[in-house]
Design a protein around this motif. Structure first.
Motif, mmCIF file in Angstrom:
data_model
loop_
_atom_site.group_PDB
_atom_site.id
_atom_site.type_symbol
_atom_site.label_atom_id
_atom_site.label_comp_id
_atom_site.label_asym_id
_atom_site.label_seq_id
_atom_site.Cartn_x
_atom_site.Cartn_y
_atom_site.Cartn_z
ATOM 1 N N TYR A 1 0.813 -1.225 0.000
ATOM 2 C CA TYR A 1 0.000 0.000 0.000
ATOM 3 C C TYR A 1 0.847 1.276 0.000
ATOM 4 C CZ TYR A 1 -3.533 -3.397 1.450
ATOM 5 O OH TYR A 1 -4.348 -4.498 1.528
ATOM 6 N N ARG A 2 2.074 1.168 -0.448
ATOM 7 C CA ARG A 2 2.924 2.351 -0.521
ATOM 8 C C ARG A 2 2.855 2.939 -1.929
ATOM 9 N NH1 ARG A 2 8.269 -0.419 1.980
ATOM 10 N NH2 ARG A 2 7.683 -1.803 0.267
ATOM 11 N N PRO A 3 2.628 4.244 -2.053
ATOM 12 C CA PRO A 3 2.546 4.861 -3.382
ATOM 13 C C PRO A 3 3.832 4.657 -4.179
ATOM 14 C CG PRO A 3 1.744 6.364 -1.692
ATOM 15 C CD PRO A 3 2.370 5.222 -0.971
ATOM 16 N N LYS A 4 3.662 4.368 -5.454
ATOM 17 C CA LYS A 4 4.829 4.173 -6.311
ATOM 18 C C LYS A 4 5.486 5.503 -6.680
ATOM 19 C CE LYS A 4 3.105 -0.132 -8.328
ATOM 20 N NZ LYS A 4 2.709 -0.839 -9.586
ATOM 21 N N ALA A 5 4.726 6.577 -6.680
ATOM 22 C CA ALA A 5 5.267 7.912 -6.945
ATOM 23 C C ALA A 5 5.223 8.734 -5.662
ATOM 24 C CB ALA A 5 4.464 8.610 -8.041
ATOM 25 N N ASP A 6 6.190 9.624 -5.513
ATOM 26 C CA ASP A 6 6.241 10.470 -4.316
ATOM 27 C C ASP A 6 5.039 11.404 -4.270
ATOM 28 O OD1 ASP A 6 8.633 9.342 -3.578
ATOM 29 O OD2 ASP A 6 9.863 10.899 -4.512
ATOM 30 N N ILE A 7 4.399 11.429 -3.126
ATOM 31 C CA ILE A 7 3.265 12.323 -2.914
ATOM 32 C C ILE A 7 3.256 12.697 -1.438
ATOM 33 C CG2 ILE A 7 1.704 10.372 -2.559
ATOM 34 C CD1 ILE A 7 -0.525 12.101 -3.695
ATOM 35 N N GLY A 8 3.063 13.972 -1.136
ATOM 36 C CA GLY A 8 3.142 14.364 0.263
ATOM 37 C C GLY A 8 2.597 15.753 0.530
ATOM 38 N N ILE A 9 2.859 16.204 1.748
ATOM 39 C CA ILE A 9 2.383 17.510 2.214
ATOM 40 C C ILE A 9 3.468 18.561 1.983
ATOM 41 C CG2 ILE A 9 1.650 18.840 4.249
ATOM 42 C CD1 ILE A 9 0.542 16.209 5.389
ATOM 43 N N ILE A 10 3.086 19.654 1.359
ATOM 44 C CA ILE A 10 4.021 20.747 1.106
ATOM 45 C C ILE A 10 4.052 21.713 2.290
ATOM 46 C CG2 ILE A 10 4.542 22.715 -0.400
ATOM 47 C CD1 ILE A 10 3.162 21.166 -2.672
ATOM 48 N N ASN A 11 2.887 21.999 2.823
ATOM 49 C CA ASN A 11 2.806 22.994 3.895
ATOM 50 C C ASN A 11 1.450 22.897 4.583
ATOM 51 O OD1 ASN A 11 3.581 25.085 5.538
ATOM 52 N ND2 ASN A 11 3.255 26.707 4.030
ATOM 53 N N VAL A 12 1.361 23.443 5.792
ATOM 54 C CA VAL A 12 0.094 23.526 6.512
ATOM 55 C C VAL A 12 -0.085 24.975 6.968
ATOM 56 C CG1 VAL A 12 -1.281 22.761 8.474
ATOM 57 C CG2 VAL A 12 0.244 21.145 7.317
ATOM 58 N N THR A 13 -1.218 25.561 6.602
ATOM 59 C CA THR A 13 -1.523 26.942 6.980
ATOM 60 C C THR A 13 -2.698 26.950 7.943
ATOM 61 O OG1 THR A 13 -0.792 27.718 4.806
ATOM 62 C CG2 THR A 13 -2.128 29.237 6.116
ATOM 63 N N LEU A 14 -2.532 27.642 9.067
ATOM 64 C CA LEU A 14 -3.586 27.705 10.078
ATOM 65 C C LEU A 14 -4.411 28.966 9.923
ATOM 66 C CD1 LEU A 14 -1.493 26.617 13.197
ATOM 67 C CD2 LEU A 14 -2.911 25.168 11.716
ATOM 68 N N LYS A 15 -5.712 28.868 10.170
ATOM 69 C CA LYS A 15 -6.607 30.010 10.082
ATOM 70 C C LYS A 15 -7.603 29.963 11.238
ATOM 71 C CE LYS A 15 -6.515 30.896 5.083
ATOM 72 N NZ LYS A 15 -6.169 32.328 5.185
ATOM 73 N N ARG A 16 -7.986 31.161 11.711
ATOM 74 C CA ARG A 16 -9.017 31.227 12.746
ATOM 75 C C ARG A 16 -10.411 31.092 12.153
ATOM 76 N NH1 ARG A 16 -6.199 35.954 14.749
ATOM 77 N NH2 ARG A 16 -4.652 35.355 16.279
ATOM 78 N N ARG A 17 -10.566 31.513 10.931
ATOM 79 C CA ARG A 17 -11.886 31.413 10.296
ATOM 80 C C ARG A 17 -11.680 31.227 8.788
ATOM 81 N NH1 ARG A 17 -10.897 36.357 12.147
ATOM 82 N NH2 ARG A 17 -12.077 35.888 14.044
ATOM 83 N N ILE A 18 -12.689 30.690 8.153
ATOM 84 C CA ILE A 18 -12.662 30.452 6.695
ATOM 85 C C ILE A 18 -13.652 31.390 6.020
ATOM 86 C CG2 ILE A 18 -13.058 28.792 4.857
ATOM 87 C CD1 ILE A 18 -10.553 28.238 6.421
#
Length: 231
Positions: free
Chosen positions: A214-231
Motif C-alpha cells: 500500500y505504498r505509493p509508487k510515486a512520491d506524494i506528500g504535504i508541502i505545507n500547513v496553513t492555520l486560520k481562525r476562520r474560513i
C-alpha cells in the motif's frame, strides 16, 4: 532724626507689594511649552494605539502565513488548517472542543514545521490515506486485517482527520484521512478534525498506484500547513 511722612511710607509699601510685570515674550513661551506637551502626549497615545493594532494584525497574519501557534490564553486558537499537498489543498476543521489536547499538539507541530515535506506513505483505497515521517510497515496496513467484515461498532465517517494513539512523541504524529466510513477505530485512532473542502484532492491521492504494501509508487506528500481562525 527726621521723621518719615505717612504718605511716603504708603507709597513705599505699594511699591514693594505691587505685582511683577510678565513680559509678552514669557507668556508666549509658556503657551508654546504647554502646546508642545499636549502634542507630545497625543503623539505618544497614537503611537501605542497603532502599535497595539499592528500586533493584533501581525498575530493573525503569522497564523495564516507561517504555521504559527498562538497562546490560547491571549488569543483564540485557530479552528481550521489548510493542508497543501502535491495534489492540491485540503481544508480541515479542527475539533478544538472534542479533542483539545490533540489539536494543541497538532498546532504546536505546525509551528515547528513538522508536517512540511511529510510523505503519504500508505494509501489504502476505500479506507484511509496515511501521512508520516515513519516509513515502516504497520498502522493502517495492520488495521485492515483486524477489521471485522460485519462489525456493528460505530464508524468513523469518510474524510475525517485523525492521528494514531500508539505514538505520543512528535516524530510519531502521523496524519490519517479516512476515505470511506470505516468500523470503529477508537482503540487506534484519535479523530481531531474533518475535511470540509478538498474531498476531491483526498480522492485523487487515494487513486494513486501503490505496491503490495500500500505504498505509493510515486512520491506524494504535504508541502505545507496553513492555520486560520476562520474560513
Amino acid at each position: 532724626m527726621a521723621r518719615i511722612k505717612p504718605q511716603t511710607l504708603l507709597l513705599q509699601s505699594k511699591k514693594k507689594k505691587g505685582p511683577t510685570r510678565i513680559s509678552v515674550t514669557t507668556i508666549i513661551l509658556c503657551n508654546l511649552i504647554v502646546v508642545l506637551i499636549v502634542l507630545s502626549l497625543l503623539a505618544t497615545y497614537r503611537h501605542w494605539s497603532r502599535r497595539s493594532g499592528d500586533q493584533g494584525e501581525t498575530g493573525l497574519s503569522t497564523l495564516e502565513d507561517s504555521d504559527a501557534f498562538v497562546d490560547s490564553k491571549k488569543y483564540d486558537l485557530p479552528g481550521y488548517a489548510i493542508i497543501t499537498t502535491s495534489k492540491g489543498s485540503i481544508t480541515v476543521e479542527l475539533y478544538k472542543d472534542g479533542s483539545p489536547e490533540t489539536v494543541d499538539k497538532f498546532l504546536d507541530l505546525c509551528q515547528k514545521g513538522h508536517f512540511k515535506g511529510m510523505p503519504f506513505h500508505h494509501v489504502i483505497k476505500n479506507y484511509v490515506i496515511q501521512g508520516g515521517h515513519s516509513q515502516g510497515h504497520g498502522a493502517a496496513e495492520d488495521w485492515t486485517s483486524k477489521v471485522k467484515p460485519h462489525s456493528q461498532s460505530p464508524k468513523h465517517e469518510a474524510f475525517m482527520l485523525g492521528t494514531s494513539k500508539t505514538k505520543s512523541d512528535g516524530k510519531g504524529f502521523d496524519l490519517f484521512i479516512t476515505t470511506a466510513p470505516i468500523p470503529d477505530l477508537n482503540d487506534k485512532l484519535i479523530v481531531f478534525g474533518r475535511v470540509i473542502k478538498g474531498e476531491d484532492v483526498v480522492q485523487e491521492i487515494e487513486e494513486v498506484d501503490t505496491d503490495e504494501h500500500y505504498r505509493p509508487k510515486a512520491d506524494i506528500g504535504i508541502i505545507n500547513v496553513t492555520l486560520k481562525r476562520r474560513i
